[in-house]
Design a protein around this motif. Structure first.
Motif, PDB file in Angstrom:
ATOM      1  N   LEU A 210     -77.062  -1.753 -10.549  1.00  0.00           N
ATOM      2  CA  LEU A 210     -77.054  -0.896  -9.191  1.00  0.00           C
ATOM      3  C   LEU A 210     -77.246  -0.734  -8.334  1.00  0.00           C
ATOM      4  CD1 LEU A 210     -79.080   0.330 -13.202  1.00  0.00           C
ATOM      5  CD2 LEU A 210     -76.572   0.690 -12.757  1.00  0.00           C
ATOM      6  N   PHE A 211     -77.384   1.152  -7.779  1.00  0.00           N
ATOM      7  CA  PHE A 211     -77.420   0.991  -6.753  1.00  0.00           C
ATOM      8  C   PHE A 211     -79.038   1.012  -6.830  1.00  0.00           C
ATOM      9  CE2 PHE A 211     -78.495   4.298  -3.263  1.00  0.00           C
ATOM     10  CZ  PHE A 211     -78.054   4.243  -2.697  1.00  0.00           C
ATOM     11  N   PRO A 212     -79.316   0.706  -5.761  1.00  0.00           N
ATOM     12  CA  PRO A 212     -81.028   0.702  -5.207  1.00  0.00           C
ATOM     13  C   PRO A 212     -81.782   1.122  -4.509  1.00  0.00           C
ATOM     14  CG  PRO A 212     -79.547  -0.570  -3.285  1.00  0.00           C
ATOM     15  CD  PRO A 212     -78.382  -0.124  -4.384  1.00  0.00           C
ATOM     16  N   PHE A 213     -81.703   2.079  -5.500  1.00  0.00           N
ATOM     17  CA  PHE A 213     -82.405   3.062  -4.933  1.00  0.00           C
ATOM     18  C   PHE A 213     -84.009   3.380  -4.536  1.00  0.00           C
ATOM     19  CE2 PHE A 213     -80.124   4.934  -8.195  1.00  0.00           C
ATOM     20  CZ  PHE A 213     -79.280   7.028  -7.081  1.00  0.00           C
TER      21      PHE A 213
ATOM     22  N   THR B  33     -69.898  -5.422  -7.468  1.00  0.00           N
ATOM     23  CA  THR B  33     -69.657  -5.203  -8.736  1.00  0.00           C
ATOM     24  C   THR B  33     -70.483  -4.252  -8.994  1.00  0.00           C
ATOM     25  OG1 THR B  33     -68.460  -7.365  -9.540  1.00  0.00           O
ATOM     26  CG2 THR B  33     -68.276  -5.427 -10.925  1.00  0.00           C
ATOM     27  N   PHE B  34     -71.253  -4.048  -8.043  1.00  0.00           N
ATOM     28  CA  PHE B  34     -72.196  -2.632  -8.443  1.00  0.00           C
ATOM     29  C   PHE B  34     -71.705  -1.326  -8.509  1.00  0.00           C
ATOM     30  CE2 PHE B  34     -74.085  -4.666  -4.384  1.00  0.00           C
ATOM     31  CZ  PHE B  34     -75.231  -5.011  -4.315  1.00  0.00           C
ATOM     32  N   HIS B  35     -72.507  -0.848 -10.027  1.00  0.00           N
ATOM     33  CA  HIS B  35     -72.090   0.406 -10.610  1.00  0.00           C
ATOM     34  C   HIS B  35     -72.966   1.433 -11.184  1.00  0.00           C
ATOM     35  CE1 HIS B  35     -74.082  -2.539 -13.537  1.00  0.00           C
ATOM     36  NE2 HIS B  35     -74.309  -1.548 -14.066  1.00  0.00           N
ATOM     37  N   GLY B  36     -72.591   2.198 -11.522  1.00  0.00           N
ATOM     38  CA  GLY B  36     -73.248   3.558 -11.949  1.00  0.00           C
ATOM     39  C   GLY B  36     -73.710   4.835 -10.988  1.00  0.00           C
ATOM     40  N   PRO B  37     -74.587   5.640 -11.585  1.00  0.00           N
ATOM     41  CA  PRO B  37     -74.916   6.356  -9.947  1.00  0.00           C
ATOM     42  C   PRO B  37     -75.406   6.397  -8.931  1.00  0.00           C
ATOM     43  CG  PRO B  37     -76.477   7.179 -11.664  1.00  0.00           C
ATOM     44  CD  PRO B  37     -74.937   6.179 -12.232  1.00  0.00           C
TER      45      PRO B  37
ATOM     46  N   SER C 139     -67.759   0.906  -0.768  1.00  0.00           N
ATOM     47  CA  SER C 139     -66.920   1.237  -0.527  1.00  0.00           C
ATOM     48  C   SER C 139     -66.380  -0.445  -2.201  1.00  0.00           C
ATOM     49  CB  SER C 139     -65.645   0.675   0.365  1.00  0.00           C
ATOM     50  OG  SER C 139     -66.313  -0.451   1.427  1.00  0.00           O
ATOM     51  N   ASP C 140     -65.203   0.033  -2.157  1.00  0.00           N
ATOM     52  CA  ASP C 140     -65.099  -1.088  -3.202  1.00  0.00           C
ATOM     53  C   ASP C 140     -65.973  -1.772  -4.763  1.00  0.00           C
ATOM     54  OD1 ASP C 140     -61.901  -1.327  -2.466  1.00  0.00           O
ATOM     55  OD2 ASP C 140     -62.874  -2.257  -0.367  1.00  0.00           O
ATOM     56  N   ASN C 141     -66.524  -0.867  -5.179  1.00  0.00           N
ATOM     57  CA  ASN C 141     -67.018  -1.382  -6.576  1.00  0.00           C
ATOM     58  C   ASN C 141     -67.236  -0.563  -7.392  1.00  0.00           C
ATOM     59  OD1 ASN C 141     -69.847  -3.004  -5.980  1.00  0.00           O
ATOM     60  ND2 ASN C 141     -69.779  -1.088  -3.553  1.00  0.00           N
ATOM     61  N   LYS C 142     -68.074   0.265  -8.150  1.00  0.00           N
ATOM     62  CA  LYS C 142     -67.978   0.393  -9.893  1.00  0.00           C
ATOM     63  C   LYS C 142     -68.408   1.919  -9.840  1.00  0.00           C
ATOM     64  CE  LYS C 142     -65.778  -3.025 -11.968  1.00  0.00           C
ATOM     65  NZ  LYS C 142     -64.153  -2.883 -11.932  1.00  0.00           N
TER      66      LYS C 142
ATOM     67  N   ASN D 183     -65.151   4.844  -8.466  1.00  0.00           N
ATOM     68  CA  ASN D 183     -65.062   5.431  -9.658  1.00  0.00           C
ATOM     69  C   ASN D 183     -65.535   7.234  -9.673  1.00  0.00           C
ATOM     70  OD1 ASN D 183     -62.782   3.619 -10.103  1.00  0.00           O
ATOM     71  ND2 ASN D 183     -64.688   2.260 -11.723  1.00  0.00           N
ATOM     72  N   PHE D 184     -65.741   7.536  -8.329  1.00  0.00           N
ATOM     73  CA  PHE D 184     -66.261   8.863  -8.252  1.00  0.00           C
ATOM     74  C   PHE D 184     -65.275   9.880  -9.353  1.00  0.00           C
ATOM     75  CE2 PHE D 184     -68.196   6.916  -4.901  1.00  0.00           C
ATOM     76  CZ  PHE D 184     -69.713   6.657  -5.815  1.00  0.00           C
ATOM     77  N   SER D 185     -65.803  10.535  -9.740  1.00  0.00           N
ATOM     78  CA  SER D 185     -64.928  12.134 -10.864  1.00  0.00           C
ATOM     79  C   SER D 185     -65.837  12.689 -11.623  1.00  0.00           C
ATOM     80  CB  SER D 185     -64.757  10.797 -11.638  1.00  0.00           C
ATOM     81  OG  SER D 185     -65.981  11.410 -12.965  1.00  0.00           O
ATOM     82  N   GLY D 186     -65.494  14.030 -11.270  1.00  0.00           N
ATOM     83  CA  GLY D 186     -65.813  14.945 -12.004  1.00  0.00           C
ATOM     84  C   GLY D 186     -65.479  16.148 -12.007  1.00  0.00           C
ATOM     85  N   GLN D 187     -66.045  17.675 -11.630  1.00  0.00           N
ATOM     86  CA  GLN D 187     -65.564  18.919 -11.385  1.00  0.00           C
ATOM     87  C   GLN D 187     -66.991  19.411 -10.153  1.00  0.00           C
ATOM     88  OE1 GLN D 187     -63.221  19.765 -12.790  1.00  0.00           O
ATOM     89  NE2 GLN D 187     -62.935  17.986 -13.042  1.00  0.00           N
ATOM     90  N   ILE D 188     -65.930  20.200  -9.978  1.00  0.00           N
ATOM     91  CA  ILE D 188     -67.089  21.230  -8.542  1.00  0.00           C
ATOM     92  C   ILE D 188     -67.098  22.314  -9.338  1.00  0.00           C
ATOM     93  CG2 ILE D 188     -65.976  23.079  -7.129  1.00  0.00           C
ATOM     94  CD1 ILE D 188     -64.568  22.031  -6.577  1.00  0.00           C
ATOM     95  N   PRO D 189     -68.638  22.478  -9.059  1.00  0.00           N
ATOM     96  CA  PRO D 189     -69.586  21.791  -8.177  1.00  0.00           C
ATOM     97  C   PRO D 189     -69.703  20.678  -7.888  1.00  0.00           C
ATOM     98  CG  PRO D 189     -71.162  23.540  -8.610  1.00  0.00           C
ATOM     99  CD  PRO D 189     -69.964  22.927  -9.565  1.00  0.00           C
ATOM    100  N   GLU D 190     -70.018  20.117  -9.089  1.00  0.00           N
ATOM    101  CA  GLU D 190     -71.107  19.090  -9.389  1.00  0.00           C
ATOM    102  C   GLU D 190     -70.988  17.959  -8.887  1.00  0.00           C
ATOM    103  OE1 GLU D 190     -71.611  22.342 -12.107  1.00  0.00           O
ATOM    104  OE2 GLU D 190     -70.587  21.024 -11.917  1.00  0.00           O
TER     105      GLU D 190
END
Length: 736
Positions: free
Chosen positions: A492-495, A512-516, A535-538, A608-615
């Protein structure tokens, strides 16, 4: 009323007048108790002639000394960067006529300033240093009135003229005119009229012709620096008469003939000889030890067109530093080199060495650069006392020797761009700098970072590493550069890395990092982060509207202090280590380049970022349009929607940076947010052309040496304005 009582009353008065800054001054602590009140007032008035908000008054007065009997100021040594402005001809400074020591070096005097003739009023001066202040034009002839000067430093300015300015300064022992625009020849009268001169530095000027030395010199000259000039006459034969020389620097003197080392055989006292950037005679490899000064401890022959290892080096038993880099030497490194008893710093990089004759481990060498050669096979065990070991850009194979872990002093190890295999050593926590980029290493990154780890740089990009990022990296409080790109890491992203106060570069691309990548709430954090490549992860999810709110602070340069141009480690006195990044900008690929300290980049492409404006990430946060350092943004080929943020840095981008997003509208796209199509303006096309030209102006330079031994990771650099690159599409700004 006693003079001490009067002095204390004046101090109280000044505390009231200058309460905001002077109240912390204790005259007894800072040596002002001996100073007359009028002298303290004159010093304050001098400071107030300039912009000096960044000048600490404690430091300002700390450089002041007064005579215990007369109370007059005899010494003024300003801290670096204390004053900004112009020294006026009627400055109160020139009333301090009892000054014997004046040092105004490294201040911010206006670049168009000329040297005021008022300095000649200070005719009791023995030491005068005005270096690194941007003074221009000729030195006033009245400076010749300073006949008591023993040390005179005008280096690193833009001054012109010849040597008339020192003809009356017969007591000079040290004269530094380096890195100016002085021209002409060096007259023989210079040594005749300055009989006490022991240190003469004329580097980095426009001196021509030959050097004139009296036929029977009685010189005391011990240190002579003539490098980076344009001599077109004979200078070696005259120099050979200066038999008292201990230090001779002739690097890049631009003579048209090859230099014969035998010309220096008469200089029996010579300890330091620097000849880099000149062509040496073809007989260099054949001369004997009796043909060179026998006591040399430092010999610099970088870029001298040498094609065979010089055998005379074997006789230099006092040699401590040797630079043979950037030559064409082939074959094996001789075993006897490692037997020289005092040898400490060796640079053999950028030659054609392919093997070692004998072992290194018993050598006394502490810093060794073998980069950019043709070495193959296993890496030899490094010397027992090694501190810095650079062996990048070779063809070494096999495992990384365990002996690298046994070297208790080794804190910088660069084995990048080789063919090493096996696992990463368990001892990586001990290093300050560890670069293993572009090898064939596999396994995991050991979770072995202790709280005492000095790690600042870790680059394991382009290997076959798997597993997760080790959580113990959070213990590396000094970490600035972390690159794990192009591996098989799944995590996962290393917050949790945001607690590292100095982290500047984080590249996680092509894993292959993934998640938000958004924290549960608020902006991203990472107070000093300048380069973020995901770049180029999930990665998935959306960005909050305030995700980039802290990025305006990333344009600061406080991490590197004054004058540092590139990101890197500057904490060692003998070397600087620069971070290297693979950059791509509008199709221009730049591999492993040094990075300007103002460079800031973000790459979110290929996820694989997705969603609707503004979120969702579909809404480009409006604060990006207000970032004054934003120079290039590419969000092409996504599913973005809405109006492109307004702002000069956004609207000036080419149309290609936003294409492939059916829902985007606004300048510079032809699609208007009001339902009409507008052709691009001529101004927008011009901006695109100008940016292409700007990139083509980037230049490459070789690893340099200054002023000690300067080792670098990369062989190039990027000169860029203060900018930010944002990429959320197919085109990449950082291609790891």
């Amino acid at each position: 009323m006693s003079s001490l009582r009067l002095h204390i009353l004046l101090v109280h008065f000044l505390c009231c007048v200058f309460a905001s800054s002077f109240i912390t001054i204790n005259p007894l602590v800072f040596g002002l108790a001996a100073c007359r009140p009028d002298q303290i007032q004159a010093l304050l008035q001098f400071k107030n002639e300039f912009e000096s908000d960044g000048c600490n008054l404690n430091d300002y007065f700390h450089g002041v000394t007064c005579d215990n009997t007369t109370g007059a100021v005899t010494k003024l040594h300003l801290p670096n960067g204390c004053l900004t402005g112009v020294i006026k001809s009627n400055s109160i400074l020139f009333s301090l006529r009892h000054l014997r020591h004046l040092n105004l070096s490294h201040n911010n005097f206006t670049s168009s300033s000329s040297l005021p003739s008022g300095f000649s009023n200070l005719n009791k001066l023995e030491v005068l240093s005005l270096s690194s202040n941007g003074f221009q034009g000729q030195v006033p002839f009245s400076f010749s009135n300073l006949t008591k000067l023993s040390q005179f430093d005008l280096s690193h300015n833009d001054l012109t003229g010849g040597f008339q300015l020192v003809q009356n300064l017969t007591k000079l022992s040290t004269l530094d005119l380096s890195y100016n625009h002085f021209s002409g020849t060096i007259p023989s009268s210079l040594l005749l009229t300055l009989p006490l001169l022991s240190h003469l530095d004329l580097r980095g000027n426009y001196l021509t012709g030959s050097i004139e030395v009296p036929s029977s010199p009685s010189s005391r000259l011990e240190h002579l620096f003539l490098g980076h000039n344009h001599f077109d006459g004979q200078i070696l034969e005259p120099i050979s008469k200066l038999t008292t020389l201990k230090e001779l620097v002739l690097s890049f003197i631009n003579v048209s003939y090859p230099i014969d080392l035998r010309d220096f055989s008469s200089l029996k006292s010579l300890l330091n000889l620097e000849l880099s950037g000149n062509i040496l005679s073809a007989t260099t490899s054949l001369i004997s030890g009796s043909d060179v000064p026998p006591n040399l401890y430092r010999l610099m022959m970088k870029g001298c067109n040498i094609n065979e290892f010089p055998k005379f080096l074997k006789t230099l038993q006092n040699l401590e530093r040797l630079d043979l880099s950037d030559n064409q030497i082939k074959g094996k490194v001789p075993e006897w080199l490692w037997s020289l008893p005092r040898l400490s710093i060796v640079s053999l990089n950028n030659n054609s060495f392919n093997d070692f004759d004998g072992s290194l481990h018993k050598s006394s060498v502490t810093m060794l650069d073998l980069s950019f050669n043709n070495f193959t096979g296993s890496l030899p065990d490094p010397p027992l006392s090694i501190k810095l070991f650079l062996a990048s850009r070779n063809s070494f194979t096999g495992n990384i020797p365990l002996s690298t872990c046994d070297r208790s002093y080794l804190d910088a190890l660069d084995l990048s761009y080789n063919n090493f295999s096996g696992a990463i050593p368990q001892c990586l926590s001990k290093f300050k700098i560890l670069n293993l980029r572009k090898n064939n290493l596999h396994g995991i990154i050991p979770n072995a970072f202790s709280s005492s780890s000095p790690l600042q740089t870790l680059d394991v990009g382009y290997n076959r590493i798997s597993g997760q990022l080790p959580s113990s990296l959070v213990n590396c409080s000094s970490l600035r550069f972390l690159s794990v790109d192009h591996n098989n890491i799944k995590d996962l992203f290393p917050f949790w890395l945001k607690v590292l106060p100095d982290l500047q570069v984080l590249t996680l691309s092509s894993n292959t990092f993934h998640g938000p990548i958004s924290p549960p709430q608020g902006p991203l954090g990472f107070p000093e982060l300048r380069i973020l490549d995901l770049s180029d992860n999930k990665f998935t999810g959306s960005l909050s509207p305030d995700y980039f709110v802290n990025w305006s602070g990333s344009s600061s340069n406080k991490m590197y202090g004054d004058g540092e141009m590139y990101m890197g480690d500057y904490t060692n006195d003998l070397y600087s280590y620069f971070y290297g990044l693979d950059l791509q900008y509008k199709g221009l690929n730049m591999e492993n380049k040094m990075v300007n300290t103002f460079y800031t980049a973000i790459d979110f492409s290929g996820n694989n970022f997705s969603g609707q404006i503004p979120e969702s990430i579909g809404e480009i946060p409006q604060e990006l349009g207000a970032l004054s350092f934003l120079s290039y943004i590419n969000v092409s080929y996504n599913q973005l929607k809405g109006e492109i943020p307004k702002g000069t840095q956004i609207s000036g981008q080419p149309e290609s940076s936003f294409e492939g997003n059916a829902g985007l509208c606004g300048i510079p796209l032809q699609e208007s947010c009001f339902g009409t199509s507008e052709p691009p303006t001529q101004w927008e096309k011009q901006v695109d052309d100008e940016e292409e030209g700007e990139v083509l102006n980037w230049r490459g330079v070789a690893i340099g040496y200054w002023p000690g031994l300067l080792f670098g990771l990369a062989i190039g650099y990027v000169i860029a304005p203060e900018w930010l690159v944002l990429i959320i599409g197919l085109n990449k700004g950082i291609n790891r």
